[in-house]
Design a protein around this motif. Structure first.
Motif, PDB file in Angstrom:
ATOM      1  N   ASP A 186       0.702  -1.149   0.054  1.00  0.00           N
ATOM      2  CA  ASP A 186       0.008  -0.145   0.070  1.00  0.00           C
ATOM      3  C   ASP A 186       0.862   1.049  -0.098  1.00  0.00           C
ATOM      4  O   ASP A 186       0.775   2.200  -0.694  1.00  0.00           O
ATOM      5  CB  ASP A 186      -0.979   0.076   1.061  1.00  0.00           C
ATOM      6  CG  ASP A 186      -1.633   1.135   1.355  1.00  0.00           C
ATOM      7  OD1 ASP A 186      -2.358   1.535   0.481  1.00  0.00           O
ATOM      8  OD2 ASP A 186      -1.497   1.862   2.506  1.00  0.00           O
ATOM      9  N   LEU A 187       2.058   1.264   0.796  1.00  0.00           N
ATOM     10  CA  LEU A 187       2.836   2.235   0.875  1.00  0.00           C
ATOM     11  C   LEU A 187       3.332   2.481  -0.400  1.00  0.00           C
ATOM     12  O   LEU A 187       3.556   3.757  -0.993  1.00  0.00           O
ATOM     13  CB  LEU A 187       3.925   2.243   2.048  1.00  0.00           C
ATOM     14  CG  LEU A 187       3.753   2.277   3.320  1.00  0.00           C
ATOM     15  CD1 LEU A 187       5.201   2.294   4.143  1.00  0.00           C
ATOM     16  CD2 LEU A 187       3.134   3.849   3.393  1.00  0.00           C
ATOM     17  N   ILE A 188       3.926   1.665  -1.268  1.00  0.00           N
ATOM     18  CA  ILE A 188       4.492   1.621  -2.505  1.00  0.00           C
ATOM     19  C   ILE A 188       3.610   2.343  -3.560  1.00  0.00           C
ATOM     20  O   ILE A 188       3.738   3.247  -4.158  1.00  0.00           O
ATOM     21  CB  ILE A 188       5.065   0.598  -2.880  1.00  0.00           C
ATOM     22  CG1 ILE A 188       6.095   0.070  -1.911  1.00  0.00           C
ATOM     23  CG2 ILE A 188       5.690   0.776  -4.474  1.00  0.00           C
ATOM     24  CD1 ILE A 188       6.672  -1.494  -2.143  1.00  0.00           C
ATOM     25  N   GLN A 189       2.338   1.766  -3.462  1.00  0.00           N
ATOM     26  CA  GLN A 189       1.405   1.927  -4.460  1.00  0.00           C
ATOM     27  C   GLN A 189       0.814   3.260  -4.354  1.00  0.00           C
ATOM     28  O   GLN A 189       0.837   4.021  -5.348  1.00  0.00           O
ATOM     29  CB  GLN A 189       0.426   1.130  -4.310  1.00  0.00           C
ATOM     30  CG  GLN A 189      -0.548   0.806  -5.505  1.00  0.00           C
ATOM     31  CD  GLN A 189      -1.750  -0.101  -5.115  1.00  0.00           C
ATOM     32  OE1 GLN A 189      -2.311  -0.152  -4.103  1.00  0.00           O
ATOM     33  NE2 GLN A 189      -2.113  -0.884  -6.269  1.00  0.00           N
ATOM     34  N   GLY A 240     -12.155   9.832   0.902  1.00  0.00           N
ATOM     35  CA  GLY A 240     -12.955   9.034   0.246  1.00  0.00           C
ATOM     36  C   GLY A 240     -12.087   7.798  -0.604  1.00  0.00           C
ATOM     37  O   GLY A 240     -12.766   6.815  -1.012  1.00  0.00           O
ATOM     38  N   VAL A 241     -10.842   8.359  -0.838  1.00  0.00           N
ATOM     39  CA  VAL A 241     -10.189   7.455  -1.833  1.00  0.00           C
ATOM     40  C   VAL A 241      -9.937   5.787  -1.344  1.00  0.00           C
ATOM     41  O   VAL A 241      -9.762   5.550  -0.285  1.00  0.00           O
ATOM     42  CB  VAL A 241      -8.760   8.012  -2.049  1.00  0.00           C
ATOM     43  CG1 VAL A 241      -7.888   7.231  -2.941  1.00  0.00           C
ATOM     44  CG2 VAL A 241      -8.876   9.469  -2.398  1.00  0.00           C
ATOM     45  N   ARG A 242     -10.454   5.010  -2.144  1.00  0.00           N
ATOM     46  CA  ARG A 242     -10.013   3.643  -1.862  1.00  0.00           C
ATOM     47  C   ARG A 242      -8.718   3.164  -1.900  1.00  0.00           C
ATOM     48  O   ARG A 242      -8.201   3.346  -3.052  1.00  0.00           O
ATOM     49  CB  ARG A 242     -10.911   2.843  -2.772  1.00  0.00           C
ATOM     50  CG  ARG A 242     -12.589   2.896  -2.475  1.00  0.00           C
ATOM     51  CD  ARG A 242     -13.096   2.026  -3.842  1.00  0.00           C
ATOM     52  NE  ARG A 242     -13.210   0.848  -3.722  1.00  0.00           N
ATOM     53  CZ  ARG A 242     -13.934   0.014  -2.936  1.00  0.00           C
ATOM     54  NH1 ARG A 242     -14.940   0.308  -2.462  1.00  0.00           N
ATOM     55  NH2 ARG A 242     -13.867  -1.300  -2.896  1.00  0.00           N
ATOM     56  N   ARG A 243      -8.051   2.492  -1.002  1.00  0.00           N
ATOM     57  CA  ARG A 243      -6.715   1.839  -1.110  1.00  0.00           C
ATOM     58  C   ARG A 243      -6.989   0.374  -0.933  1.00  0.00           C
ATOM     59  O   ARG A 243      -7.013  -0.020   0.294  1.00  0.00           O
ATOM     60  CB  ARG A 243      -6.031   2.663  -0.010  1.00  0.00           C
ATOM     61  CG  ARG A 243      -5.407   3.986  -0.262  1.00  0.00           C
ATOM     62  CD  ARG A 243      -5.031   4.734   0.675  1.00  0.00           C
ATOM     63  NE  ARG A 243      -4.097   4.100   1.767  1.00  0.00           N
ATOM     64  CZ  ARG A 243      -3.728   4.610   2.938  1.00  0.00           C
ATOM     65  NH1 ARG A 243      -4.311   5.866   3.221  1.00  0.00           N
ATOM     66  NH2 ARG A 243      -3.088   3.947   3.655  1.00  0.00           N
ATOM     67  N   GLN A 244      -6.932  -0.232  -1.844  1.00  0.00           N
ATOM     68  CA  GLN A 244      -7.285  -1.795  -1.939  1.00  0.00           C
ATOM     69  C   GLN A 244      -6.352  -2.323  -1.009  1.00  0.00           C
ATOM     70  O   GLN A 244      -6.692  -3.264  -0.205  1.00  0.00           O
ATOM     71  CB  GLN A 244      -7.369  -2.417  -3.341  1.00  0.00           C
ATOM     72  CG  GLN A 244      -8.263  -3.371  -3.644  1.00  0.00           C
ATOM     73  CD  GLN A 244      -9.609  -2.712  -3.413  1.00  0.00           C
ATOM     74  OE1 GLN A 244     -10.101  -1.774  -3.735  1.00  0.00           O
ATOM     75  NE2 GLN A 244     -10.306  -3.612  -2.405  1.00  0.00           N
TER      76      GLN A 244
END
Ligand code: HEM
Lengths: 564, 355
Positions: free
Chosen positions: B33-36, B100-104
């Protein structure tokens, strides 16, 4: 403290000084300067951090008050550094001049800090809420409401309503210009925050004073008590006694404690912890004074017995083999339990028997008591279990002058054998003495005999009297409550201003400001808005709409408050 | 005293292992998640930077005027430099509320953390049931139970604030704790020595562990705060971003503010730890304070965090210096729980004989 507010004052005094320039004032000025330095927030912080650093050596080196023997050993093991460390009081950190200096300075700083703050806060409580800022819209929290003209609420009435609503919410309120064009109300709440902070700091002084009182008037003593024996609370009743500086022996209340029975339970179920102690239980008979009726009481680890203003703690236990020593003339020279000091989990216990009354020569015994004796491959006996399944005494014996007659007190648990002649040990032809309960042994050369009659247990008692304890607890709790108040209450100011719109509506604007850290200010703003809307029964829809707008506006301002 | 249930104790070990495996996967997901996130946020960087700076400028000007107009007396409050927040879409904002942003990847990571924490809590409960007492009586249990508390506290805080950026750090730490427990401190389940048989063990140690887990979170925040403020300085000087993955972290100031709130709670907890500890010491050893090694360090930690709270109110000591104090405080906590427990002798040595 108060770097920011004091700053202008400081430069003011500096100006005055340079005008007057009197050496006399210079000295007093110096003192005042020093005092202000000492009571500054920065110094407090510095002293706090210094205190933390200064405490660390107290954990790195053995400390005399808790482990005097370890200190002696450390110094003899490190002949080079030991005495130097000792000179710097690193074995008495917590009573050293430098440690004391730090905390005394800290507490002087604390007093110098708390008193002016208390006075200032008292004045703040007495004074009216601060005047209404000209532009409320610049406050971190701001919003507006409007009361429709049909409701006929005048600005003056509206401001009274707002004041009542704020008052109901715990604010202190002050109405300004009721009859003017733009009446306003100033409100403030949360004085308890600072009160909490002052209580916290003051209570810390209380804790320190309580500890000092305990040190002055308290005492602690130790006593080893064998089953069947009685301890009477007099100075001679103690094995060791350390009184506080102002202690007097008349403080001792004349109670007595008899150890009826001591039971120990060891873990027999778990493989991993087999033989680990599970329960120590001492049955006591106590009397508050010689004339009082006897009571039976139970003493356990973690569960002291309170008697005569003292607390009695169970801090140790072990075995006391009962032996009888007859001397060369056949007379009983010693009889009774001998306290053996356990040295490991299996209660391998060291014991020393001194028989100064033996004739023709004094006798001494040194050796081990093993509750469950086994033999290793070399034939050396060792203890394999703490319970007395196979008790055994292994002793060496000596005769000669025990050196007890010269006045110096001797430790009863050690025997100086350097001037004694060995009678029994593994290297002599006679061998060591090995006894099971009921057994007896005749010493070589007609020096006498020793018999092992039975086993008793003993307990080590710590007896404490600390008159500062209760007040330390009270101040501790006060400090805690003050701390919670100080950290989690918020000091807030709110203002409401009203006015009439040319079309007849009554316009209401409000603003909030926090003093210090307050991340719930936005929430409070919303609550006040709701409260005001309810006061004038404003339709919920408009509240929602305006609320959202206010929220937008709030965003940047909230960020900015944190910058103060 | 009930028997020790060895079967249950073995299941506990198995569950710790399972939890560990799931934590590893969660850790990877958080890292992913951090990288993405750092990649996606790079693209929206420029626009929002300008906007944010403008926003802060307006706000700051407004507030400082009002402060004096209103007669606000900032007394003990230190003056804070206003830090331009380099905001970017998809990052935690200043309040660290969820955007609101989705962080898969982050979502997956949180779900896995929840699963691992559930397994972990089961393991701890089983251990307690197996031994018939609270599961914090020796180093193995401090570490396993402490790790579970850290994970649960993290999940609880996550329900209120978006601290997913701390995930790798917190989960990494939990992994270290359970690894240390299993490898270095392994102890079979058993009864307590008499010195520990007291309800104060339940109160004192549980509060200590909870405070320590709060300090764990603030430690992470303070480290990030230092990195972030360095990065902010570099960016303000117009130099190239040296720590691009920090883009998704909140501003140094908001990290500091949240750390302060949590540290305040942690400090109250530690004050309780100290007070309950001294009440217990009074019961067990007959004196409420005796400068035993463990007591010395409990005191040192308390004073360091008191210093931290002071620093936050002392001019010139907020921001970076306060963060350092928070870090030093946590290092003392770690030292107290590890080195002091293992190497320092004292009344608190838990393996000892009860005499
Ligand atoms: C015995 C040493 C001290 C300790 C352990 C201590 C501890 C604390 C703690 C924990 C706080 C934060 C909680 C609160 O706001 O109540 C605090 C706040 C404060 N302390 Fe101390 N303190 C000490 C000495 C001092 C001294 C000597 C001063 C004055 C120079 C001082 C001035 C203050 C002030 C002004 C605050 C409020 C800060 C704020 O607004 O957040 N303290 N102290």
């Amino acid at each position: 403290m108060a770097d920011k507010t004091k700053k202008p004052k400081k430069s003011a005094t500096a100006d005055v000084k340079s005008d007057v320039a009197l050496p006399k004032l210079g000295f007093r000025g110096m003192l005042r300067w020093a005092w202000r330095q000492l009571t500054s927030m920065r110094t407090a912080l510095f002293l706090l951090l210094l205190l933390a650093v200064a405490a660390v050596p107290g954990s790195l080196f053995p400390q005399r008050p808790t482990s005097a023997a370890a200190v002696t050993k450390y110094i003899s093991d490190h002949p080079g550094t030991g005495p130097v460390l000792d000179w710097f009081k690193l074995f008495d950190v917590f009573s050293s001049p430098w440690f004391s200096a730090i905390y005394l300075l800290l507490f002087i700083s604390l007093i110098g800090c708390v008193i002016p703050r208390a006075i200032a806060h008292y004045k703040a409580i007495k004074s009216k809420p601060p005047r209404t800022p000209r532009r409320l819209s610049r406050l971190p929290q701001y919003g507006t409401l409007e009361i429709p003209a049909e409701q006929g609420v005048t600005p003056a009435q509206a401001i009274k309503d707002a004041a009542a609503a704020l008052k109901a919410r715990g604010y202190r309120v002050d109405i300004r210009d009721v009859d003017g064009d733009r009446p306003s109300v100033g409100a403030e709440r949360g004085f308890l925050k600072e009160v909490g902070n002052l209580i916290f700091h003051t209570a810390l002084i209380g804790v320190l004073v309580s500890i000092a009182i305990g040190g002055l008037f308290g005492y602690t003593g130790q006593r080893i008590l064998v089953e069947g024996d009685t301890f009477v609370n007099t100075l001679v009743g103690y094995d060791s006694f350390s009184p506080g500086t102002n202690f007097s022996s008349t403080q001792l209340s004349p109670y007595s404690i008899t150890l009826d029975k001591f039971t120990v339970k060891f873990d027999r179920e778990s493989k991993a912890h087999y033989g680990q102690p599970l329960d120590f239980n001492a049955q006591l008979t106590t009397k508050d004074s010689p004339t009082d009726p006897a009571k039976t009481q139970t003493l356990k680890v973690n569960d002291p017995v309170s008697i005569g203003g003292t607390n009695v703690y169970l801090v140790g236990n072990g075995y006391a083999p009962v032996v009888t020593v007859k001397d060369g003339t056949g007379k009983v020279a010693f009889q009774g339990p001998v306290v053996a000091v356990p040295s490991d989990g299996a209660y391998t216990s060291l014991l020393v028997i001194k028989v100064p009354d033996a004739k023709p020569s004094q006798l001494g015994f040194v050796g081990f008591f093993l509750p469950t004796a086994l033999q290793d491959d070399k034939g050396v006996a060792y203890a394999s279990d703490p319970d007395p399944f196979n008790p055994q005494l292994d002793l060496n014996s000596y005769y000669g002058d025990l050196g007890l007659d010269g006045g110096a007190p001797k430790n009863v648990y050690t025997l100086d054998t350097s001037k004694l002649t060995p009678l029994n040990n593994r290297d002599l032809k006679a061998g060591g003495i090995v006894l099971a309960p009921g057994g007896s042994y005749t010493l070589p050369d007609g020096k006498g005999s020793i018999s092992f009659d039975g086993i008793k247990r003993y307990v080590g008692l710590d007896i404490h009297h600390d008159p500062g304890q209760a007040s330390a607890l009270i101040f501790g709790v006060a400090a805690l409550l003050g701390l919670v108040g100080s950290l989690f209450l918020s000091r807030r100011r709110a203002w409401v201003r009203t006015g009439v719109h040319p079309d007849g509506r009554t316009m209401v604007e409000y603003g909030l400001l926090a003093r210090g850290e307050d991340y719930r200010l936005a929430q409070e703003s919303t609550n006040i808005r709701k409260l005001l809307a309810k006061t004038w029964a404003l339709p919920g829809e408009s509240v929602a709409k305006r609320g959202a707008k206010a929220q937008d506006k709030d965003q940047p301002a909230t960020t900015a408050t944190k910058d103060q | 005293m009930p028997d020790t249930n060895q079967t249950l104790a073995e299941y506990s070990v198995l569950f710790v292992l399972l939890a560990g495996i799931v934590y590893v996967v969660a850790f990877v997901a958080f890292a992913w998640d951090l990288i993405q996130n750092s990649r996606t946020t790079a693209t929206v960087q420029a626009a929002s930077t300008a906007a944010a700076q403008q926003r802060v400028a307006v706000g700051a000007a407004g507030a400082s005027d009002v402060v004096y107009a209103a007669g606000y007396d900032p007394e003990d409050r230190a003056e804070r430099p206003s830090t331009a927040h380099i905001a970017a879409a998809g990052t935690a904002d200043d309040e660290m509320k969820y955007s609101g942003v989705r962080r898969q990847a982050a979502r997956v990571a949180v779900v896995l953390t929840g699963l691992a924490a559930a397994l972990h809590v089961c393991a701890v409960v089983m251990r307690g049931l197996a031994a018939g007492r609270v599961p914090w009586g020796n180093m193995y249990e401090f570490c396993t139970t402490g790790g579970a508390v850290v994970a649960v506290v993290f999940l609880i805080v996550l329900t209120r604030r978006d601290l997913r950026f701390l995930g790798t750090f917190v989960i990494g730490l939990v992994l270290v704790m359970i690894t240390a427990a299993s490898v270095a401190f392994w102890t079979p389940a058993g009864h307590l020595v008499p010195a520990l048989q007291s309800y104060w063990l339940i109160i004192h140690v549980s509060i200590a562990v909870m405070s320590a887990s709060l300090f764990t979170l603030t430690f992470a925040m303070s480290v990030l705060q230092l990195l972030q403020s360095r990065r902010e300085r570099i960016l303000a000087a117009g130099t190239k971003d040296s720590l691009p993955f920090m883009r998704m972290m909140p501003s140094a100031l908001s990290l500091e503010n949240l750390a302060y709130r949590i540290n305040a709670i942690g400090f109250v907890g530690w004050t309780l730890t100290l007070m309950f500890g001294s009440i217990w010491a009074e019961k067990a050893w007959g004196r409420f304070w005796g400068w035993d090694t463990k007591e010395v360090w409990t005191f040192v930690i308390w004073v360091v965090y008191a210093g931290y709270l002071h620093a936050r109110a002392t001019r010139g000591w907020t921001g970076t210096r306060a963060a350092w104090l928070s870090i030093v405080g946590y290092l003392c906590v770690v030292f107290n729980f590890t080195i002091v427990n293992i190497y320092f002798s004292g009344l608190h040595s838990y393996a000892g004989v009860g005499s």
